[in-house]
Scaffold this motif. Structure first.
Motif, PDB file in Angstrom:
ATOM      1  N   LEU A 195      74.250  95.821  32.839  1.00 27.97           N
ATOM      2  CA  LEU A 195      74.616  94.435  32.521  1.00 27.97           C
ATOM      3  C   LEU A 195      75.935  94.073  33.212  1.00 27.97           C
ATOM      4  CD1 LEU A 195      73.623  94.173  28.757  1.00 27.97           C
ATOM      5  CD2 LEU A 195      72.554  92.998  30.702  1.00 27.97           C
ATOM      6  N   PHE A 196      76.882  94.999  33.198  1.00 28.41           N
ATOM      7  CA  PHE A 196      78.157  94.792  33.887  1.00 28.41           C
ATOM      8  C   PHE A 196      77.916  94.608  35.388  1.00 28.41           C
ATOM      9  CE2 PHE A 196      81.775  96.642  36.231  1.00 28.41           C
ATOM     10  CZ  PHE A 196      82.778  95.771  35.834  1.00 28.41           C
ATOM     11  N   LEU A 197      77.068  95.452  35.969  1.00 27.07           N
ATOM     12  CA  LEU A 197      76.753  95.353  37.397  1.00 27.07           C
ATOM     13  C   LEU A 197      76.227  93.966  37.750  1.00 27.07           C
ATOM     14  CD1 LEU A 197      76.195  96.519  40.261  1.00 27.07           C
ATOM     15  CD2 LEU A 197      73.958  97.240  39.369  1.00 27.07           C
ATOM     16  N   TYR A 198      75.225  93.515  37.021  1.00 26.75           N
ATOM     17  CA  TYR A 198      74.597  92.237  37.360  1.00 26.75           C
ATOM     18  C   TYR A 198      75.478  91.038  36.990  1.00 26.75           C
ATOM     19  CZ  TYR A 198      70.310  94.234  39.075  1.00 26.75           C
ATOM     20  OH  TYR A 198      69.406  94.905  39.843  1.00 26.75           O
ATOM     21  N   ASP A 199      76.084  91.056  35.817  1.00 27.35           N
ATOM     22  CA  ASP A 199      76.870  89.908  35.364  1.00 27.35           C
ATOM     23  C   ASP A 199      78.203  89.781  36.097  1.00 27.35           C
ATOM     24  OD1 ASP A 199      74.880  89.341  33.542  1.00 27.35           O
ATOM     25  OD2 ASP A 199      75.978  90.130  31.815  1.00 27.35           O
ATOM     26  N   ARG A 200      78.922  90.875  36.233  1.00 25.69           N
ATOM     27  CA  ARG A 200      80.298  90.806  36.719  1.00 25.69           C
ATOM     28  C   ARG A 200      80.449  91.176  38.194  1.00 25.69           C
ATOM     29  NH1 ARG A 200      82.478  87.644  34.636  1.00 25.69           N
ATOM     30  NH2 ARG A 200      84.532  88.509  34.924  1.00 25.69           N
ATOM     31  N   VAL A 201      79.724  92.188  38.667  1.00 16.09           N
ATOM     32  CA  VAL A 201      79.906  92.652  40.041  1.00 16.09           C
ATOM     33  C   VAL A 201      79.050  91.844  41.009  1.00 16.09           C
ATOM     34  CG1 VAL A 201      79.785  94.634  41.601  1.00 16.09           C
ATOM     35  CG2 VAL A 201      80.510  94.972  39.230  1.00 16.09           C
ATOM     36  N   LEU A 202      77.766  91.783  40.766  1.00 20.01           N
ATOM     37  CA  LEU A 202      76.864  91.056  41.663  1.00 20.01           C
ATOM     38  C   LEU A 202      76.854  89.556  41.385  1.00 20.01           C
ATOM     39  CD1 LEU A 202      73.821  93.501  41.664  1.00 20.01           C
ATOM     40  CD2 LEU A 202      75.651  93.315  43.363  1.00 20.01           C
ATOM     41  N   GLU A 203      77.330  89.178  40.198  1.00 14.21           N
ATOM     42  CA  GLU A 203      77.331  87.780  39.756  1.00 14.21           C
ATOM     43  C   GLU A 203      75.937  87.169  39.846  1.00 14.21           C
ATOM     44  OE1 GLU A 203      80.446  85.921  42.034  1.00 14.21           O
ATOM     45  OE2 GLU A 203      82.009  86.840  40.789  1.00 14.21           O
ATOM     46  N   GLN A 204      74.953  87.957  39.425  1.00 15.71           N
ATOM     47  CA  GLN A 204      73.554  87.530  39.368  1.00 15.71           C
ATOM     48  C   GLN A 204      73.003  87.951  38.013  1.00 15.71           C
ATOM     49  OE1 GLN A 204      71.688  89.651  42.576  1.00 15.71           O
ATOM     50  NE2 GLN A 204      72.475  88.286  44.131  1.00 15.71           N
ATOM     51  N   PRO A 205      73.343  87.233  36.937  1.00 19.97           N
ATOM     52  CA  PRO A 205      72.881  87.645  35.613  1.00 19.97           C
ATOM     53  C   PRO A 205      71.356  87.796  35.570  1.00 19.97           C
ATOM     54  CG  PRO A 205      74.460  85.867  35.440  1.00 19.97           C
ATOM     55  CD  PRO A 205      74.127  86.020  36.904  1.00 19.97           C
ATOM     56  N   LEU A 206      70.922  88.774  34.814  1.00 19.82           N
ATOM     57  CA  LEU A 206      69.486  89.010  34.661  1.00 19.82           C
ATOM     58  C   LEU A 206      68.858  87.849  33.915  1.00 19.82           C
ATOM     59  CD1 LEU A 206      69.724  92.789  33.790  1.00 19.82           C
ATOM     60  CD2 LEU A 206      68.992  91.784  35.962  1.00 19.82           C
ATOM     61  N   ASP A 207      67.628  87.515  34.284  1.00 17.60           N
ATOM     62  CA  ASP A 207      66.981  86.332  33.717  1.00 17.60           C
ATOM     63  C   ASP A 207      66.290  86.581  32.388  1.00 17.60           C
ATOM     64  OD1 ASP A 207      65.045  87.928  34.813  1.00 17.60           O
ATOM     65  OD2 ASP A 207      64.047  86.349  35.933  1.00 17.60           O
ATOM     66  N   GLU A 208      66.226  87.821  31.940  1.00 16.06           N
ATOM     67  CA  GLU A 208      65.596  88.155  30.661  1.00 16.06           C
ATOM     68  C   GLU A 208      66.452  89.186  29.941  1.00 16.06           C
ATOM     69  OE1 GLU A 208      61.563  89.503  31.191  1.00 16.06           O
ATOM     70  OE2 GLU A 208      61.335  88.222  32.938  1.00 16.06           O
ATOM     71  N   PRO A 209      66.380  89.226  28.610  1.00 18.63           N
ATOM     72  CA  PRO A 209      67.120  90.274  27.893  1.00 18.63           C
ATOM     73  C   PRO A 209      66.524  91.646  28.195  1.00 18.63           C
ATOM     74  CG  PRO A 209      65.934  88.838  26.359  1.00 18.63           C
ATOM     75  CD  PRO A 209      65.704  88.306  27.729  1.00 18.63           C
ATOM     76  N   LEU A 210      67.384  92.646  28.201  1.00 22.52           N
ATOM     77  CA  LEU A 210      66.926  94.009  28.460  1.00 22.52           C
ATOM     78  C   LEU A 210      66.449  94.665  27.179  1.00 22.52           C
ATOM     79  CD1 LEU A 210      69.703  95.338  30.838  1.00 22.52           C
ATOM     80  CD2 LEU A 210      67.386  94.639  31.427  1.00 22.52           C
ATOM     81  N   PRO A 211      65.382  95.451  27.257  1.00 19.74           N
ATOM     82  CA  PRO A 211      64.922  96.178  26.074  1.00 19.74           C
ATOM     83  C   PRO A 211      65.887  97.305  25.740  1.00 19.74           C
ATOM     84  CG  PRO A 211      63.680  96.872  27.983  1.00 19.74           C
ATOM     85  CD  PRO A 211      64.567  95.730  28.427  1.00 19.74           C
ATOM     86  N   THR A 212      65.853  97.734  24.510  1.00 21.09           N
ATOM     87  CA  THR A 212      66.637  98.878  24.074  1.00 21.09           C
ATOM     88  C   THR A 212      65.678  99.920  23.550  1.00 21.09           C
ATOM     89  OG1 THR A 212      68.447  97.423  23.454  1.00 21.09           O
ATOM     90  CG2 THR A 212      68.483  99.639  22.542  1.00 21.09           C
ATOM     91  N   TYR A 213      65.610 101.060  24.218  1.00 19.85           N
ATOM     92  CA  TYR A 213      64.746 102.159  23.793  1.00 19.85           C
ATOM     93  C   TYR A 213      65.618 103.244  23.183  1.00 19.85           C
ATOM     94  CZ  TYR A 213      61.594  99.904  27.105  1.00 19.85           C
ATOM     95  OH  TYR A 213      60.840  98.994  27.782  1.00 19.85           O
ATOM     96  N   ARG A 214      65.309 103.605  21.973  1.00 21.91           N
ATOM     97  CA  ARG A 214      66.070 104.664  21.312  1.00 21.91           C
ATOM     98  C   ARG A 214      65.427 106.037  21.504  1.00 21.91           C
ATOM     99  NH1 ARG A 214      70.511 102.311  21.514  1.00 21.91           N
ATOM    100  NH2 ARG A 214      70.749 100.545  20.182  1.00 21.91           N
ATOM    101  N   SER A 215      64.137 106.035  21.739  1.00 12.63           N
ATOM    102  CA  SER A 215      63.425 107.290  21.967  1.00 12.63           C
ATOM    103  C   SER A 215      62.196 106.975  22.789  1.00 12.63           C
ATOM    104  CB  SER A 215      63.015 107.946  20.646  1.00 12.63           C
ATOM    105  OG  SER A 215      62.017 107.163  20.022  1.00 12.63           O
ATOM    106  N   VAL A 216      61.506 108.007  23.240  1.00 16.46           N
ATOM    107  CA  VAL A 216      60.307 107.797  24.040  1.00 16.46           C
ATOM    108  C   VAL A 216      59.268 107.027  23.249  1.00 16.46           C
ATOM    109  CG1 VAL A 216      58.477 108.946  25.317  1.00 16.46           C
ATOM    110  CG2 VAL A 216      60.764 109.869  25.361  1.00 16.46           C
TER     111      VAL A 216
END
Length: 129
Positions: free
Chosen positions: A92-113
């Motif tokens: 998220l830091f890479l896309y939002d702050r470094v590349l300045e290209q925020p992702l267009d959808e929320p990212l999933p959160t996987y806690r386990s397989v």
């Protein structure tokens, strides 16, 4: 910030792109006065993401590519939920702050397989043990 070659006919090696990417990540991370102890982890996860699909330029990657990488982490033994969350935040830091290209959808959160999408389950349709 552009991490591609200024001249389309001059291809940059992945190592060269990573060199400039590391510099940009560290510079922005420090300018924002983020916790210095987390900086190596942020750089590590961004590099792991780049190496996960080395043939695909960062500027062409999408939210689906980031999700595939996070799914890949959920499959790997020894990767904890905390590691997955660190990777997610680093990207998220890479896309939002470094590349300045925020992702267009929320990212999933996987806690386990077993939290990963069924496409990652085994051929019998059962969640991995």
């Amino acid at each position: 910030m552009s991490l591609t070659s200024p001249k389309p006919h001059v291809a940059r090696s992945l190592h060269e792109v990573l060199f400039y990417l590391r510099q940009a990540v560290r510079s922005i991370y420090r300018a924002e006065q983020r916790p210095p102890q987390h900086e190596p982890m942020v750089v590590h996860w961004i590099e792991a993401y780049v190496w996960h699909a080395p043939d695909r330029p960062l500027g062409e990657r999408t939210t689906a590519d980031v999700s595939r990488f996070l799914s890949h982490l959920a499959e790997r033994p020894g990767i904890s939920a905390s590691d997955q969350e660190q990777a997610r935040e680093a990207l998220l830091f890479l896309y939002d702050r470094v590349l300045e290209q925020p992702l267009d959808e929320p990212l999933p959160t996987y806690r386990s397989v077993s939290d990963a999408p069924p496409s990652l389950w085994d051929i019998t349709g059962n969640a991995p043990a």
